[in-house]
Design a protein around this motif. Structure first.
Motif, mmCIF file in Angstrom:
data_model
loop_
_atom_site.group_PDB
_atom_site.id
_atom_site.type_symbol
_atom_site.label_atom_id
_atom_site.label_comp_id
_atom_site.label_asym_id
_atom_site.label_seq_id
_atom_site.Cartn_x
_atom_site.Cartn_y
_atom_site.Cartn_z
ATOM 1 N N ALA A 1 34.051 26.759 39.596
ATOM 2 C CA ALA A 1 33.910 27.115 41.010
ATOM 3 C C ALA A 1 35.173 27.751 41.583
ATOM 4 N N GLN A 2 36.275 27.733 40.841
ATOM 5 C CA GLN A 2 37.533 28.281 41.343
ATOM 6 C C GLN A 2 37.415 29.787 41.560
ATOM 7 N N ALA A 3 38.054 30.254 42.603
ATOM 8 C CA ALA A 3 38.058 31.690 42.903
ATOM 9 C C ALA A 3 38.919 32.437 41.884
ATOM 10 N N VAL A 4 38.488 33.638 41.554
ATOM 11 C CA VAL A 4 39.279 34.536 40.710
ATOM 12 C C VAL A 4 40.451 35.024 41.572
ATOM 13 N N PRO A 5 41.657 35.130 41.014
ATOM 14 C CA PRO A 5 42.808 35.574 41.818
ATOM 15 C C PRO A 5 42.558 36.928 42.491
ATOM 16 N N GLU A 6 42.949 37.016 43.728
ATOM 17 C CA GLU A 6 42.768 38.231 44.515
ATOM 18 C C GLU A 6 43.444 39.435 43.856
ATOM 19 N N SER A 7 44.594 39.212 43.223
ATOM 20 C CA SER A 7 45.302 40.320 42.568
ATOM 21 C C SER A 7 44.452 40.927 41.443
ATOM 22 N N TRP A 8 43.688 40.085 40.724
ATOM 23 C CA TRP A 8 42.805 40.598 39.668
ATOM 24 C C TRP A 8 41.643 41.380 40.275
ATOM 25 N N LEU B 1 34.038 43.986 29.721
ATOM 26 C CA LEU B 1 35.468 43.762 29.919
ATOM 27 C C LEU B 1 35.882 43.459 31.357
ATOM 28 N N VAL B 2 34.944 43.477 32.283
ATOM 29 C CA VAL B 2 35.253 43.109 33.662
ATOM 30 C C VAL B 2 34.586 41.790 34.020
ATOM 31 N N GLN C 1 41.612 43.034 43.038
ATOM 32 C CA GLN C 1 42.142 44.318 43.498
ATOM 33 C C GLN C 1 42.420 45.256 42.325
ATOM 34 N N HIS C 2 42.969 44.716 41.246
ATOM 35 C CA HIS C 2 43.254 45.521 40.049
ATOM 36 C C HIS C 2 41.967 46.117 39.473
ATOM 37 N N VAL C 3 40.939 45.316 39.360
ATOM 38 C CA VAL C 3 39.667 45.784 38.799
ATOM 39 C C VAL C 3 39.077 46.877 39.678
ATOM 40 N N GLU C 4 39.076 46.664 40.970
ATOM 41 C CA GLU C 4 38.505 47.671 41.861
ATOM 42 C C GLU C 4 39.298 48.972 41.810
ATOM 43 N N ALA C 5 40.629 48.874 41.801
ATOM 44 C CA ALA C 5 41.469 50.076 41.759
ATOM 45 C C ALA C 5 41.359 50.797 40.418
ATOM 46 N N THR C 6 41.257 50.053 39.330
ATOM 47 C CA THR C 6 41.247 50.641 37.993
ATOM 48 C C THR C 6 39.872 51.126 37.575
ATOM 49 N N PHE C 7 38.841 50.336 37.877
ATOM 50 C CA PHE C 7 37.497 50.638 37.376
ATOM 51 C C PHE C 7 36.507 51.029 38.467
ATOM 52 N N GLY C 8 36.904 50.894 39.726
ATOM 53 C CA GLY C 8 35.991 51.205 40.809
ATOM 54 C C GLY C 8 34.806 50.241 40.873
ATOM 55 N N ARG C 9 35.013 49.036 40.405
ATOM 56 C CA ARG C 9 33.959 48.009 40.375
ATOM 57 C C ARG C 9 34.460 46.743 41.036
ATOM 58 N N LEU C 10 33.519 45.922 41.412
ATOM 59 C CA LEU C 10 33.861 44.607 41.929
ATOM 60 C C LEU C 10 33.794 43.613 40.777
ATOM 61 N N ALA C 11 34.825 42.830 40.639
ATOM 62 C CA ALA C 11 34.855 41.777 39.627
ATOM 63 C C ALA C 11 34.206 40.520 40.201
ATOM 64 N N PRO C 12 33.779 39.609 39.344
ATOM 65 C CA PRO C 12 33.220 38.351 39.841
ATOM 66 C C PRO C 12 34.245 37.607 40.691
ATOM 67 N N ALA C 13 33.771 36.985 41.738
ATOM 68 C CA ALA C 13 34.664 36.295 42.665
ATOM 69 C C ALA C 13 35.023 34.889 42.204
#
Length: 190
Positions: free
Chosen positions: A120-127, A97-98, A129-141
């Motif tokens: 090749a487009q970057a994943v939005p920075e807001s997403w 799910l991440v 940040q949300h993933v890291e704050a919610t799941f403590g993980r880094l999402a794909p860039a």
């Protein structure tokens, strides 16, 4: 393959575990799209589960988000070619799910909306940040898994020939032999 009056209407390709991007896309284009073109539906209804992704534990496939995106592009084009653009694209399974589901379904909805997103487009920075704050993980860039230089997945068309040494080609051929005669299609040629 279906039964009774629906015999030949169900097209299931029993792909081997570990099937990768280009082989999976070859199976889709060699076994599924010819039947859709022969059937000529009024609307194309597709289900886009993410279980085939290499990070998903269920299907034991080795696909990338890039291949899932390419399949959505192919089905979008097929819907326009065969049923005047009428396409119902549904989500489905997927347990990562991440890493996988958000990107795969974002691609799907963007393609359905005629606004595909480059892998090749970057994943939005807001997403991120949300993933890291919610799941403590880094999402794909990025929106894809593959290196942008390798993002174009080459798919060997069936017209280039059947390879009996390939597990995937044997599965495709078995499906074609079981289904194609119901539609007057040639199992060896497109």
């Amino acid at each position: 393959i279906g039964t009774g009056e629906a015999e030949g209407c169900s097209v299931n390709v029993a792909l081997p575990p570990g099937t990768r991007d280009s082989a999976w896309l070859r199976a889709l284009t060699a076994a599924i799209t010819p039947v859709v073109r022969a059937f000529r539906p009024q609307v194309l209804v597709t289900q886009h589960g993410c279980d085939t992704h290499l990070m998903d534990p269920l299907a034991h496939m080795m696909l990338t988000v890039d291949a899932q995106r390419q399949a959505a592009m192919l089905l979008h084009d097929l819907a326009h070619d065969v049923c005047d653009g009428k396409w119902v694209a549904l989500g489905g399974g997927g347990y990562e799910l991440v890493e996988v589901v958000p990107r795969a379904w974002t691609h799907l909805t963007a393609i359905a909306g005629h606004r595909p997103i480059p892998v090749a487009q970057a994943v939005p920075e807001s997403w991120l940040q949300h993933v890291e704050a919610t799941f403590g993980r880094l999402a794909p860039a990025r929106m894809g898994d593959l290196d942008p230089a390798d993002a174009d997945i080459w798919v060997q068309p069936w017209s280039m020939g059947y390879n009996p040494h390939s597990e995937v080609d044997r599965a495709v051929m078995a499906t074609r032999e079981a289904v194609f005669s119901h539609w007057g299609l040639d199992v060896y040629f497109d």
